[in-house]
Design a protein around this motif. Structure first.
Motif, PDB file in Angstrom:
ATOM      1  N   CYS A  62       8.814 -37.266  -1.185  1.00 38.04           N
ATOM      2  CA  CYS A  62       9.827 -36.335  -0.699  1.00 38.04           C
ATOM      3  C   CYS A  62       9.198 -35.244   0.167  1.00 38.04           C
ATOM      4  O   CYS A  62       9.727 -34.890   1.228  1.00 38.04           O
TER       5      CYS A  62
ATOM      6  N   GLN B  42      14.427 -40.652  -1.373  1.00 38.07           N
ATOM      7  CA  GLN B  42      13.637 -39.434  -1.219  1.00 38.07           C
ATOM      8  C   GLN B  42      13.958 -38.716   0.089  1.00 38.07           C
ATOM      9  O   GLN B  42      13.854 -37.491   0.162  1.00 38.07           O
TER      10      GLN B  42
ATOM     11  N   ARG C 177      17.060 -36.813  -0.630  1.00 39.67           N
ATOM     12  CA  ARG C 177      16.681 -35.697  -1.501  1.00 39.67           C
ATOM     13  C   ARG C 177      16.042 -34.574  -0.698  1.00 39.67           C
ATOM     14  O   ARG C 177      16.319 -33.385  -0.931  1.00 39.67           O
TER      15      ARG C 177
ATOM     16  N   THR D 138      18.723 -32.700   1.188  1.00 40.96           N
ATOM     17  CA  THR D 138      19.531 -31.877   0.285  1.00 40.96           C
ATOM     18  C   THR D 138      18.837 -30.560  -0.036  1.00 40.96           C
ATOM     19  O   THR D 138      19.458 -29.481  -0.007  1.00 40.96           O
TER      20      THR D 138
END
Length: 654
Positions: A510, A592, A595, A598
């Motif tokens: 990530c 990822q 993510r 976000t």
């Protein structure tokens, strides 16, 4: 003030000129040049009969006549204006273009009355040629003139062959081994002990038993134990394998034969095997002793690996002889063979079996405590100030070998000297690490305003996610100054883990995708700047599925052959499984990536603030992230060290 030693290169202490092999080649070149340009008197001779010679003499065609009374032969030198009419226009080839040429005519006088003929002809015709009488060849000078050049070049050839074969023993001396011997009687032999080897604590414990055997062999042989014949040091380059082998010899205080694996193999057939026999013969004469073969993979490569293209018979013969010497047909009492390689996977299995190399010692990259010791050794001769922290430097250099750490210390000293500092500071060490990892700063590289903004957004995305994710490595600094091939870079202080969990790998993926996610979110377009990030996360995602079994569709399966021998060129799974692997990799990366977007969306204001600071300063540190995002929720050991170092820096500044 103490007087410094005068190191002026123009001092009177001139080094004597040594005669080397290059002088021989220069001398040979000079001889050939002399032979070429000494052909200034090159002549084109024509044999004529006595009547023709008389006619030419009457026409005053000669400038000089030489009469050889020994064989009644007359050689006359033709005048320049008469050469073309007597010898022809093409008498001289192009090779004599730069030489002053002359033409001659030779004939044999039928009687010895040449003097009467010349006197009579000179009285009737106008002749201005001079006459010279020669008694004939001196046999001694004739032989010397013809044999000396042959002897000269023969001596040069013998000298060159002796130098090529190592000198002193003729061309057959090529079969002698080239090992360097270090013992008490060797001049300039520096004794190295285990105190000179920083780190490698486990490896030193392994080899201490060998040292103890060489010193106290009766303690082991009295119980029926046998000396290990061979010890193989295995590890990456620069980890200190050669230094450890020399320390073993220094501690044992025995003769040490050092040779490279490539020194055995030559173009001559049988030379390698002969050198192996000669090496072990010398070692047996000086037992107890140690033979160290560096880069043994040059001669110990597995046999018959490429039957289509054929194999190197000379290398295999050398390996066979080495196996025979280590196998115990002859008494090798007191002789231990140490070898080093970083390619143990390609070595022949017969070389690694018990009875030859009885044990393998892994010399791995130094861990945190080992790196502290290595830094302490290399910093002894470097003048540093109070800002330099060994713990910080050791944590800042994960994966560095001993040679890399030595390079960091030297580079830091060079940077400090270049900037006119009186001591080496922490900043110099961080710059040295950046220089070695990323390359030289390129502040002169031209980038547009839009490119700088894209780079700043990209690097700020990495920094933001590394600060917010629990298992991401804590940030040290981020820069948008081009360095090497990279337009920007971020440096982290990674945790040294022995194992890594699935959650830790997810956070690392990530954080690595943070740059590409920031570009898409805040610029609404993506760039090629994330190419290296995508390469890393693709390899890591495939490793999670194929090697570590971290997949929902393919759990607990491993498709990797660590030996490199079982699966060869075919995949150990079907095409359907390959499609499943691709889908799983895409799923992991996509999860990822979403993510990352976000998290960046949630902290968009802080990300923009960090981008502005980066555009203004070009470099930001962990303190700047703490001011923007607040204190990090998860403090790792590396983060604690980093905070302590920052507090120390602030104290020194105040």
């Amino acid at each position: 003030m103490s007087k410094k030693k005068n190191n002026n290169i123009f001092s009177d202490n001139k080094k004597p000129i040594r005669f080397g092999i290059n002088w021989v080649f220069v001398l040979m070149l000079a001889v050939f040049i002399y032979i070429f340009f000494s052909n200034r008197n090159a002549s084109n001779n024509k044999d004529v009969n006595w009547s023709e010679f008389q006619q030419l003499t009457q026409q005053n065609s000669f400038s000089k006549m030489i009469v050889n009374l020994h064989d009644n032969k007359v050689t006359a030198k033709i005048k320049k204006e008469k050469i073309a009419s007597i010898l022809g226009t093409d008498a001289f080839p192009r090779s004599y273009l730069f030489c002053s040429t002359e033409g001659t005519v030779s004939t044999t006088v039928p009687s010895t009355e040449f003097a009467n003929f010349y006197k009579e002809t000179a009285s009737r015709y106008t002749i201005d040629a001079t006459v010279e009488y020669n008694e004939g060849h001196n046999l001694l000078w004739y032989l010397l003139g013809n044999l000396l050049p042959v002897l000269f070049f023969a001596c040069i050839w013998v000298f060159i062959m002796k130098r090529m074969s190592g000198g002193g023993g003729g061309i057959f001396n090529v079969v002698k081994n080239k090992a360097q011997v270090y013992d008490k009687s060797s001049p300039n032999s520096k004794k190295i002990t285990f105190r000179d080897v920083a780190g490698l604590s486990e490896a030193k414990q392994e080899v201490e038993e060998i040292v103890d055997f060489l010193k106290n062999s009766n303690k082991y042989t009295g119980l029926g134990a046998k000396i290990p014949k061979g010890v193989l040091l295995v590890g990456p380059p620069g980890t200190g394998k050669t230094l450890l082998a020399k320390a073993v010899a220094g501690e044992a205080d025995v003769p040490f034969f050092s040779i490279s694996g490539s020194d055995f193999v030559e173009m001559f057939v049988g030379v390698g095997a002969s050198r192996v026999r000669d090496l072990f013969h010398q070692a047996k004469e000086k037992y107890p002793c140690i033979i160290f073969i560096d880069e043994i993979d040059a001669v110990g490569r597995a046999r018959g690996k490429n039957p289509i293209m054929g194999t190197n018979d000379e290398r295999e013969n050398t390996l066979n002889q080495l196996l025979t010497e280590m196998d115990g047909f002859g008494s090798n009492s007191g002789v231990i063979v140490l070898a080093a390689t970083n390619r143990v996977d390609i070595l022949d299995k017969a070389l690694l079996r018990a009875g030859r190399f009885d044990r393998q010692i892994n010399v791995e990259l130094p861990e945190l405590n080992d790196r502290k010791e290595i830094f302490a050794v290399h910093l002894q001769d470097i003048k540093t100030d109070s800002s330099v922290n060994m713990d910080f430097l050791a944590r800042q250099s994960p994966g560095f070998s001993g040679a890399d750490i030595a390079n960091v210390c030297n580079e830091a000293a060079l940077i400090a000297a270049r900037n006119g500092k009186e001591s080496v500071q922490k900043e110099d060490f961080t710059n040295a690490i950046d220089r070695i990892i990323g390359g030289l700063e390129k502040r002169s590289k031209v980038t547009t305003v839009e490119e700088r903004k894209t780079i700043a957004l990209h690097e700020a995305g990495h920094a933001s996610l590394s600060w917010m994710l629990e298992y991401a490595n804590p940030l040290v600094k981020v820069t948008i100054v081009p360095r090497g091939k990279a337009l920007g870079a971020a440096w982290y202080m990674p945790e040294e883990r022995q194992i890594t969990t699935y959650q830790q790998l997810q956070d690392e993926l990530c954080a690595t995708l943070g740059g590409r996610a920031a570009e898409e979110l805040f610029l609404k377009k993506i760039s090629t700047g994330a190419a290296n990030d995508l390469e890393r996360i693709t390899k890591q995602a495939y490793a999670m599925v194929v090697y570590y079994g971290m997949s929902e569709l393919l759990p607990n399966l491993n498709y990797y052959d660590a030996t490199g021998q079982d699966w060869g060129f075919h995949k150990p799974y079907s095409d359907d499984t390959a499609r499943m692997i691709d889908k799983e990799v895409q799923r992991i990366v996509e999860e990822q990536y979403k993510r990352a977007k976000t998290i960046l969306t949630e902290y968009s204001k802080q990300h923009q603030q960090l981008t502005d600071i980066l555009l203004e300063r070009e470099v930001i540190y962990a303190d700047d992230l703490e001011q923007v995002f607040g204190k990090r929720k998860w403090l790792s050991r590396s983060q604690e060290i980093l905070e302590k170092q920052n507090a120390l820096d602030q104290k020194n500044c105040s």
